[in-house]
Scaffold this active site. Structure first.
Site, PDB file in Angstrom:
ATOM      1  N   ASN A  61       0.837  -1.197   0.000  1.00 18.35           N
ATOM      2  CA  ASN A  61       0.000   0.000   0.000  1.00 18.35           C
ATOM      3  C   ASN A  61       0.872   1.247   0.000  1.00 18.35           C
ATOM      4  O   ASN A  61       1.945   1.285   0.594  1.00 18.35           O
ATOM      5  CB  ASN A  61      -1.011  -0.010   1.164  1.00 18.35           C
ATOM      6  N   GLU A  63       0.409   5.372   0.517  1.00 20.18           N
ATOM      7  CA  GLU A  63      -0.500   6.411   0.980  1.00 20.18           C
ATOM      8  C   GLU A  63      -0.002   7.797   0.583  1.00 20.18           C
ATOM      9  O   GLU A  63       1.133   7.969   0.144  1.00 20.18           O
ATOM     10  CB  GLU A  63      -0.656   6.331   2.503  1.00 20.18           C
ATOM     11  N   CYS A  72      -4.023   0.517  -2.605  1.00 15.24           N
ATOM     12  CA  CYS A  72      -3.856  -0.713  -1.824  1.00 15.24           C
ATOM     13  C   CYS A  72      -2.770  -1.617  -2.408  1.00 15.24           C
ATOM     14  O   CYS A  72      -2.452  -1.551  -3.599  1.00 15.24           O
ATOM     15  CB  CYS A  72      -5.170  -1.488  -1.790  1.00 15.24           C
ATOM     16  N   GLU A  74      -2.879  -4.837  -3.025  1.00 10.47           N
ATOM     17  CA  GLU A  74      -3.381  -5.764  -4.036  1.00 10.47           C
ATOM     18  C   GLU A  74      -3.394  -5.106  -5.414  1.00 10.47           C
ATOM     19  O   GLU A  74      -2.950  -5.681  -6.405  1.00 10.47           O
ATOM     20  CB  GLU A  74      -4.803  -6.222  -3.689  1.00 10.47           C
ATOM     21  N   CYS A 112     -10.259  -4.859   0.220  1.00  6.50           N
ATOM     22  CA  CYS A 112     -11.380  -3.923   0.185  1.00  6.50           C
ATOM     23  C   CYS A 112     -12.228  -4.178  -1.068  1.00  6.50           C
ATOM     24  O   CYS A 112     -11.849  -4.963  -1.948  1.00  6.50           O
ATOM     25  CB  CYS A 112     -10.877  -2.482   0.203  1.00  6.50           C
ATOM     26  N   CYS A 115     -10.444  -3.484  -4.435  1.00  7.69           N
ATOM     27  CA  CYS A 115      -9.471  -4.536  -4.760  1.00  7.69           C
ATOM     28  C   CYS A 115     -10.173  -5.812  -5.202  1.00  7.69           C
ATOM     29  O   CYS A 115      -9.721  -6.490  -6.130  1.00  7.69           O
ATOM     30  CB  CYS A 115      -8.555  -4.808  -3.576  1.00  7.69           C
TER      31      CYS A 115
END
Length: 160
Positions: A61, A63, A72, A74, A112, A115
């Site tokens: 991930n 940010e 993310c 994934e 999530c 993803c």
């Protein structure tokens, strides 16, 4: 009115019960958590994909102070794989996470919604199911396809 009963099968095992290839994929996902840039959430997620030709692709991930601009683990891995190896199916993904103390989480974390949709479309793109390994120190959830995570999926046929 009719009630639909949707069922998903998830296997819970310990990492040492996985085959050598799956253990390696999980270890690489754990390694990828160290490549996370999670300055704001302090929640580091790593992913490792295995492609049909054996290539492994890492993601973590990333940010940004301007939420929700981050991405993310994934999706960073899947998008990198699709750019670098567009014709090679993804056959497996392992996901691991560390909490704000830098400790590996006990319970496996699940992707999530965004993803899950990207994972589903990667499966559909190549007509190849993606094995999913969600790691936690208490055990690993193993699934044999994204539809296990997303039983009522929005797919191309949904638009017809």
């Amino acid at each position: 009115m009719k009630t639909l009963n949707l069922q998903s099968t998830v296997t819970l095992c310990q990492i040492d019960e996985l085959g050598a290839d799956d253990q390696q994929l999980v270890e690489r996902a754990i390694e990828a958590t160290r490549r996370s840039y999670s300055r704001y959430s302090h929640f580091s997620v790593g992913a490792c994909l295995r492609l049909a030709d054996g290539t492994e692709v890492l993601g973590a991930n990333q940010e940004n102070a301007v939420y929700p601009v981050g991405l993310c683990a994934e999706r960073t891995a899947i998008f990198a794989a699709q750019v670098q190896h567009p014709d090679v199916p993804i056959v497996a993904i392992a996901i691991a996470a560390r909490n704000e103390k830098g400790e590996l989480v006990a319970n496996p974390v699940s992707p999530c919604g965004s993803c899950r949709q990207v994972m589903l479309e990667a499966e559909q793109r190549h007509s190849q199911p993606m094995r999913i390994l969600l790691y936690g120190t208490d055990g690993v959830y193993v699934m044999d396809g994204v539809r296990t995570l997303l039983p009522l999926a929005f797919i191309e046929d949904s638009m017809k």
